[in-house]
Design an enzyme around this catalytic site. Structure first.
Site, PDB file in Angstrom:
ATOM      1  N   GLY A  21       0.832  -1.210   0.000  1.00 37.57           N
ATOM      2  CA  GLY A  21       0.000   0.000   0.000  1.00 37.57           C
ATOM      3  C   GLY A  21       0.859   1.249   0.000  1.00 37.57           C
ATOM      4  N   ALA A  22       0.634   2.091  -1.010  1.00 37.37           N
ATOM      5  CA  ALA A  22       1.461   3.304  -1.144  1.00 37.37           C
ATOM      6  C   ALA A  22       0.637   4.561  -0.895  1.00 37.37           C
ATOM      7  CB  ALA A  22       2.103   3.336  -2.525  1.00 37.37           C
ATOM      8  N   GLY A  23      -0.348   4.443  -0.015  1.00 37.38           N
ATOM      9  CA  GLY A  23      -1.102   5.636   0.407  1.00 37.38           C
ATOM     10  C   GLY A  23      -0.286   6.412   1.433  1.00 37.38           C
ATOM     11  N   SER A  24      -0.956   7.292   2.175  1.00 37.30           N
ATOM     12  CA  SER A  24      -0.216   8.156   3.101  1.00 37.30           C
ATOM     13  C   SER A  24       0.495   7.341   4.186  1.00 37.30           C
ATOM     14  CB  SER A  24      -1.150   9.188   3.725  1.00 37.30           C
ATOM     15  OG  SER A  24      -2.255   8.539   4.304  1.00 37.30           O
ATOM     16  N   ALA A  70      -1.154  11.875   8.632  1.00 40.27           N
ATOM     17  CA  ALA A  70      -0.326  12.010   7.422  1.00 40.27           C
ATOM     18  C   ALA A  70      -1.239  12.132   6.214  1.00 40.27           C
ATOM     19  CB  ALA A  70       0.572  10.795   7.264  1.00 40.27           C
ATOM     20  N   LYS A  81      -9.960   3.073  19.629  1.00 41.87           N
ATOM     21  CA  LYS A  81      -9.966   3.917  18.425  1.00 41.87           C
ATOM     22  C   LYS A  81     -11.261   3.704  17.648  1.00 41.87           C
ATOM     23  CE  LYS A  81      -7.148   5.871  14.880  1.00 41.87           C
ATOM     24  NZ  LYS A  81      -7.146   5.404  13.512  1.00 41.87           N
ATOM     25  N   SER A  92     -10.976  10.751   7.710  1.00 40.45           N
ATOM     26  CA  SER A  92     -10.593   9.870   6.600  1.00 40.45           C
ATOM     27  C   SER A  92     -11.837   9.400   5.837  1.00 40.45           C
ATOM     28  CB  SER A  92      -9.797   8.677   7.131  1.00 40.45           C
ATOM     29  OG  SER A  92     -10.530   8.011   8.131  1.00 40.45           O
ATOM     30  N   GLU A 105     -14.241   2.867   5.035  1.00 39.96           N
ATOM     31  CA  GLU A 105     -13.924   1.736   5.933  1.00 39.96           C
ATOM     32  C   GLU A 105     -15.047   1.518   6.949  1.00 39.96           C
ATOM     33  OE1 GLU A 105      -9.250   1.305   6.300  1.00 39.96           O
ATOM     34  OE2 GLU A 105      -9.859   3.335   6.853  1.00 39.96           O
TER      35      GLU A 105
END
Ligand code: KPL
Length: 304
Positions: free
Chosen positions: A10-13, A133, A188, A257, A269
Site C-alpha cells: 500500500g502506497a497511500g499516506s 499524514a 480507536k 478519513s 472503511e
C-alpha cells in the site's frame, strides 16, 4: 535464517510514511504496488519525499508488484484500506516465509482477525495509530501530526517478542508494544464510530459535529450506544464522551478519513467501523438504532 527483508503493502499516506520512516532508520523497505500501478512506472527505483513542519527528506526506494517480488518476505507491513487488506496479503502469500511477521495498520476491526485466521503460520500483529499524514502527490507524504502507534500480536506466539523490536527504538515514529492490542483497537474504533460516519453524511469537518444542534444530538446518541456495547464487552475506557469531544476539538479543522473517502467517491472503511460495532451489538442483543440509521442514510446518499 533469512536476513530481514522489509516489504510494505500500500502506497497511500500511511504506507509512504512507514516506508520513509524505515528508510530514515537505515533500512531498505520495498513498496509493493498493484500490478497495474507498477506497470505505469518505467523506473523501479523512485524518489520518496517525507515532509514535516521542520524539514523535507528524500529517499530512493524500490517499488515492486506481487509478481516482481524476488526475495522472501519476512517483515510485511500492511497499509492498505481495511477492505483491501486480506486480498493484498493473499497476493503475496507465496513469498511469505513461515516465520514472517506481518503488521496490520488498518482502521477499524475485523480485517485483522480475518488475516490472522487465514495466515496461521505467520505471526500477525495489529497496530493502532494516531499519526496524521496525507499525500501531497504520489510518493510525497506530509507527516502532519506526530502521534503514537501501539502494536501487539493478535495471537499469543512464542516468537512474538522478537518481531518488531527494531521499531521500538531509534525510530522516527513513536511505536510502543502493547500486548492487549484489542483494547487499543476498540478505543480507536469507538471514537471513529461516533465521528467518521457523521462527518461523511454531513460533509463537514470534525469540529462541526459540536454544533449544539442536530449533529451534536446525533453524536451524543452514537456515543451512548457505543458506550453500552463497550460496557457489555467489558472494555474499560475513560469517558467516551470526553474522548470524542476532545478529538472533535483537537482535530476541529480535519476532514476525517471517511469524509475524504466519501468526497472522492471511494469505498469507506465504515463496514469495519460502525459495521463491526453493529454486528457485535446484534450478537449481544444491544439496540444500536442510531448507528443503523446512520449507515442507512449513508447508503441512501451513495456512501458505502
Ligand atoms: O481517526 C480519525 C479519522 O479521520 O479517521 C479521526 C480521529 C476522526 C481524526 O480525523
Amino acid at each position: 535464517m533469512h536476513a530481514d527483508n522489509w516489504y510494505i503493502l500500500g502506497a497511500g499516506s500511511i504506507g509512504c510514511l512507514w516506508a520513509a520512516s524505515l528508510c530514515h532508520k537505515g533500512l531498505t523497505p520495498r513498496l509493493i504496488l498493484r500490478e497495474s500501478s507498477y506497470q505505469r512506472f518505467e523506473h523501479k527505483r523512485i524518489p520518496l519525499k517525507l515532509s514535516t513542519q521542520k524539514q523535507v527528506k528524500c529517499f530512493d526506494i524500490d517499488i515492486v508488484s506481487p509478481g516482481a517480488i524476488d526475495s522472501p518476505i519476512n517483515r510485511l507491513i500492511v497499509c492498505t484500506k481495511a477492505h483491501d487488506a486480506l486480498a493484498a496479503v493473499c497476493s503475496v502469500e507465496s513469498h511469505l516465509t513461515d516465520s514472517c511477521q506481518i503488521l496490520l495498520l488498518q482502521n477499524g476491526m475485523g480485517s485483522q482477525q480475518a488475516i490472522s485466521d487465514t495466515f496461521p503460520e505467520q505471526i500477525v500483529w495489529a497496530g493502532s495509530s494516531t499519526d496524521g499524514a496525507y499525500l501531497s502527490a504520489p510518493f510525497d507524504v506530509c507527516h502532519a501530526g506526530q502521534g503514537q502507534t501501539w502494536i501487539g500480536p493478535i495471537r499469543k506466539h512464542k516468537d512474538s517478542t522478537q518481531g518488531f523490536n527494531g521499531l521500538l527504538e531509534n525510530f522516527r515514529l513513536k511505536v510502543s508494544q502493547y500486548d492487549a492490542i484489542e483494547q487499543k483497537l476498540w478505543e480507536k474504533l469507538a471514537i471513529n464510530c461516533c465521528i467518521n460516519g457523521l462527518t461523511a453524511l454531513f460533509n463537514c469537518r470534525n469540529g462541526e459535529l459540536l454544533d449544539n444542534d442536530e449533529k451534536q444530538t446525533w453524536l451524543n446518541q452514537l456515543i451512548a450506544e457505543t458506550s453500552r456495547v463497550l460496557t457489555a464487552l467489558d472494555i474499560e475506557t475513560p469517558s467516551l464522551q470526553e474522548c470524542v469531544y476532545g478529538v472533535c476539538q483537537a482535530t476541529a479543522n480535519n476532514i476525517s478519513s471517511t469524509c475524504q473517502d466519501a468526497r472522492q467517491g471511494r469505498a469507506t472503511e465504515l463496514p469495519f467501523i460502525n459495521g463491526f460495532l453493529i454486528d457485535k451489538a446484534h450478537a449481544l442483543g444491544i439496540p444500536v438504532d442510531n448507528h443503523r440509521k446512520l449507515m442507512d442514510q449513508l447508503r441512501a446518499s451513495g456512501i458505502q
